[in-house]
Structures are given as structure tokens and as C-alpha cells.
Design an enzyme around this catalytic site. Structure first.
Site, PDB file in Angstrom:
ATOM      1  CB  SER A 158       6.292 -13.174   2.747  1.00  0.00           C
ATOM      2  OG  SER A 158       5.642 -13.781   1.660  1.00  0.00           O
ATOM      3  CG  ASP A 182       1.757  -8.220   2.317  1.00  0.00           C
ATOM      4  OD1 ASP A 182       0.578  -7.987   2.617  1.00  0.00           O
ATOM      5  OD2 ASP A 182       2.125  -8.391   1.145  1.00  0.00           O
ATOM      6  CG  HIS A 252       4.959  -9.452  -0.753  1.00  0.00           C
ATOM      7  ND1 HIS A 252       3.893  -9.688   0.100  1.00  0.00           N
ATOM      8  CD2 HIS A 252       5.758 -10.550  -0.632  1.00  0.00           C
ATOM      9  CE1 HIS A 252       4.048 -10.854   0.689  1.00  0.00           C
ATOM     10  NE2 HIS A 252       5.174 -11.397   0.269  1.00  0.00           N
TER      11      HIS A 252
END
Length: 452
Positions: A158, A182, A252
Site C-alpha cells: 500500500s 496493491d 486491499h
């Protein structure tokens, strides 16, 4: 004699078995810390094959006294992302152990929880560059001590993916590899490459997308970008807000769990270069022509085996589908059907494979397939189980119409090709009549050479 030392007073330590030894642990905060905000601090926790369960905190300025830090080994940095609750990531320990099981390396967990734990997402975004500056200085000291930048691999989750990109950019793109799991989308979407992860940040950059319609980044960011299940909604994740926290984080977070499976080799996920997920589902991208004579690439940790080809090809988008639960593997077959109906038929196909008492099913229903006379229709069938020695196949044809006439699909040839197991025989059946909504079973035979 070994003694147990319990250092409950200090939150940054855990119980250790060796005398006079303490294990540094990931910073554990809570919602109160996130609410009032945290001031950035960066801890570097070293794990090795000899100490997979016991982190050693490294001195940023002088790590010469570190007990287990060997600069001649490969070093993998694990960089977490935004932590709105302040709790440590649930996947950290497992990722560390799996990395150490792959090869003898230094694994350094970059703990910037004090800086990522805040309800103010924008403050955490700002802290990514500050943490990157801190980490870059440390890597420069590693280089001064004899470490090779090429032997450095950064795995960023992330916000941690962009943080890794900033480090790579500060080091002029000379570190060996960055893996982005991601990468965060909010505040980074639409920015210039200097403000996010991009392919110039390392010699090789690989990226996985699992939540591009919410918390993740949509556009490609690496030399190869994997789009799991199209890159957005992941199977098994909640579809409504009534599921609570999981609704927001499941897609996610799936990026990390898919990567863990690639490390422990519970399954090998083949990724198919393609223009879109729709084209992939339509069976238009199963040849991997650009990679020949090499096979189609495998998603995950071992993608660096295809590095030379990917660097030659430039940015490559790939797609694959998964099951809702670990180990997430689906097994792909190309289905070729030639019909002899005079009139065009549109419909959906369900296929079952039988091996002894085992059976697995694939529904090809993402859109209706067009069947034209003497024209080969290509379909991608994806099964949750991999069955060898297929003894029986069943096929069902449906138009999806609730009312109206029931149609028949007259099949000249049905052919089944295992895409990920090239050593398996092509299986065929000739002259079938499929009555709508009726399952027809048959024993496959080896395919004959026939031209249509």
C-alpha cells in the site's frame, strides 16, 4: 542454562529463550495513539535464518555491532502501509519466515508505525517521504560497508509501495527490485512518476493490484503488473458495508495473502499478458507468444526469473483469477467448440471434469458466447481443483432464457486443452447434441487432426 526473561514493562520487547537476549518487536499501538496522532519514528528490525523469530533492532548510524547483519547476503526490506488502528500487520511474521525459508538473506522489517498510525491519512502520506529519506541514508551506509544495491529487494504494501519507490528514486533506480503489493491509490492517482512508484525506481519493478476501485492504484506502475481477478473485487470478500471492517480492507489486504502463497508454493499462479480482464476471460490471451520459448510468467516472488524478457518487453499487464480461499489457485483450460447449427446460437456453458470420485466444475457465464456454423469458438474454463487422468466430462448449454423455445447446440468437435500442464494430452469428443439445460456426459478421447 537457558532462562526465561519476561520483560513485560517494555512494550517493544517480547519473551526470549536465550540468556541475556532480548528480541525487538514491531511497535504495537492502539486507536488512542491513532486518534491523537503519532510522530514519525523508523525502527529497523533484522531477521535471519538463525533468528527467524527474534528481531534485532539495528542502529541507523552504526550497525557494525549488529550480531547477525551480514552485508554480503541479499537484503529484503519489508515495508508496511497505513495503520489507522495502530496495530501491527497480522501478516508480518509469516512473510518474514517465508522469505527466510526461500534463501539465506537478511530480512529487515521497516517499522514506521509511529508515522503510519494516525486517523489523518494525509499525514501518513506525508510521512512516506520522510521515512524514505531515513531508509535511504541507512542503505547508503550499507553500500559504504560493501553491500551491493543490486542485491536489495524492497517489498512495499500500500503506502509502503510508494515509500519503496521514493527510496529507489533517491538511489537513482539502482536497487535490484521493488515489489509493490496493491500500491495506495488515494492522493497518488494522477500524480507524476516522481510522486509515486514507477518502473525507473529499481532495476526491476513488479506490482500486484487487488483493490484498484477503492484503496489501490489502477494504472500500471511496474515492468510487470498483475491484476488479480481484474484488479478490483476479490472473491470471498464482503460485498456490502454491513460486513464491517472487512468490507473496507479485504480486497486491499488480499494482495499480501496472494504473495504469501507464491512464497510457500502452495500453488503456482500463472499470469496471462492481456489488454484487459475481459479479453482474458474470453480466452483471447492464453498463448503468451511474447514469452516463448519460456512459459507464461508465474505471479509472485519468483517472477524475477522472467526479468530479462520483461525488461525487453517494457510495461506488461497480466491477469489471473483465483478462488475465494487459500491457496487461491484456479486451473485453466482452453475449450474449443465447433458447431454445425445453421442459425447462430448465443449461450453459456458449464463444464464438469471427473476423475474417479473427484469432480470439479467451471461455469463460463461472464457473458454469452456466440456459436456460429463451422466456426471455432474459444472459451476459458477455470476450475478450482486440478484433476489428473480425466475419465469423464459433462457439458451443459444454456441460453439463459426463462421463457421461449429450448434450443439445441449441435457440436462437431469439443476440445479441451490444459493451459498450465503442457504434458497433458488434448482431450476431444466429436458429434454431440447439447439440449438446453441438459447435462451431457461422455468419455473424452485423444484429439484427431481435423481442419475446419
Amino acid at each position: 542454562m537457558l532462562r526465561w526473561w519476561i520483560l513485560a514493562f517494555f512494550g517493544s520487547f517480547v519473551i526470549c529463550k536465550e540468556e541475556d537476549t532480548t528480541c525487538a518487536s514491531f511497535t504495537d499501538l492502539n486507536f488512542h495513539d491513532s486518534f491523537i496522532g503519532t510522530k514519525l519514528q523508523v525502527k529497523l528490525l533484522l531477521y535471519t535464518s538463525n533468528t527467524p523469530d527474534c528481531g534485532e533492532e539495528l542502529d541507523h548510524g552504526n550497525f557494525s555491532n549488529a550480531k547477525n547483519f551480514d552485508l554480503s547476503r541479499k537484503t529484503t526490506f519489508v515495508v508496511h502501509g497505513y495503520r489507522p488502528t495502530g496495530a501491527p500487520p497480522i501478516w508480518i511474521n509469516q512473510l518474514v519466515k517465508l522469505l527466510l525459508a526461500v534463501e539465506d538473506m537478511n530480512v529487515i522489517v521497516v517499522d514506521w508505525n509511529r508515522g503510519a498510525a494516525t486517523l489523518n491519512y494525509f499525514a501518513a502520506v506525508t510521512n512516506t517521504k520522510k521515512a524514505a529519506e531515513n531508509l535511504t541514508e541507512f542503505i547508503v551506509k550499507m553500500q559504504d560497508g560493501g553491500a551491493s544495491l543490486h542485491s536489495i529487494h524492497m517489498i512495499g504494501v500500500s503506502l509502503g509501495a510508494h515509500l519503496s519507490g521514493f527510496v529507489g528514486s533517491m538511489l537513482n533506480g539502482k536497487i535490484g527490485r521493488i515489489t509493490g503489493l496493491d500500491p495506495a491509490g488515494p492522493t497518488f492517482t494522477g500524480t507524476s512518476p516522481d510522486e509515486r512508484l514507477d518502473p525507473t525506481d529499481a532495476v526491476f519493478v513488479d506490482v500486484l493490484h487487488t483493490d484498484m476501485d477503492a484503496l489501490g492504484f489502477r494504472a500500471p506502475l511496474g515492468h510487470i503488473d498483475f491484476y488479480a481477478n481484474g484488479g478490483a473485487d476479490q472473491p470471498g470478500c464482503p460485498k456490502t458495508i454491513f460486513s464491517g471492517k472487512r468490507y473496507f480492507i479485504c480486497d486491499h489486504q488480499r494482495s499480501v495473502f496472494l504473495y504469501l502463497c507464491s512464497l510457500n508454493k502452495t500453488c503456482n499462479i500463472t499470469a496471462y499478458p492481456c489488454a484487459s480482464y475481459q479479453d482474458f476471460l474470453d480466452g483471447k490471451c492464453v498463448g503468451c507468444e511474447a514469452f516463448k520459448p519460456a512459459p507464461c510468467p508465474l505471479f509472485g516472488y519468483y517472477i524475477n526469473m522472467w526479468k530479462d524478457v520483461l525488461l525487453r518487453l517494457g510495461q506488461t499487464k497480466t491477469y489471473f483469477s483465483t478462488t475465494p480461499e487459500p491457496p487461491y489457485c484456479r486451473h485453466s483450460y482452453l475449450v474449443d467448440i465447433v458447431t454445425w447449427n445453421q442459425n447462430t446460437r448465443w449461450g453459456f456453458v458449464t463444464i464438469k471434469l471427473f476423475s474417479g470420485r473427484n469432480v470439479t466444475e467451471a461455469k463460463i457465464d461472464h457473458k454469452a458466447t456466440k456459436f456460429e456454423q463451422y466456426t471455432e469458438s474459444h472459451l476459458l474454463a477455470q476450475f478450482d481443483e486440478d484433476l489428473e487422468n480425466i475419465q469423464k466430462i459433462s457439458v451443459k448449454f444454456s441460453t439463459g432464457n426463462v421463457i421461449g423455445p429450448r434450443y439445441k447446440l449441435r457440436v462437431i468437435r469439443f476440445k479441451l486443452t490444459a493451459l498450465e500442464k503442457s504434458n497433458r494430452p488434448l482431450l476431444c469428443r466429436y458429434d454431440l447434441i447439447l439440449e438446453e439445460n441438459t447435462e451431457v456426459s461422455f468419455r473424452p478421447i485423444p484429439c484427431q487432426d481435423m481442419q475446419f
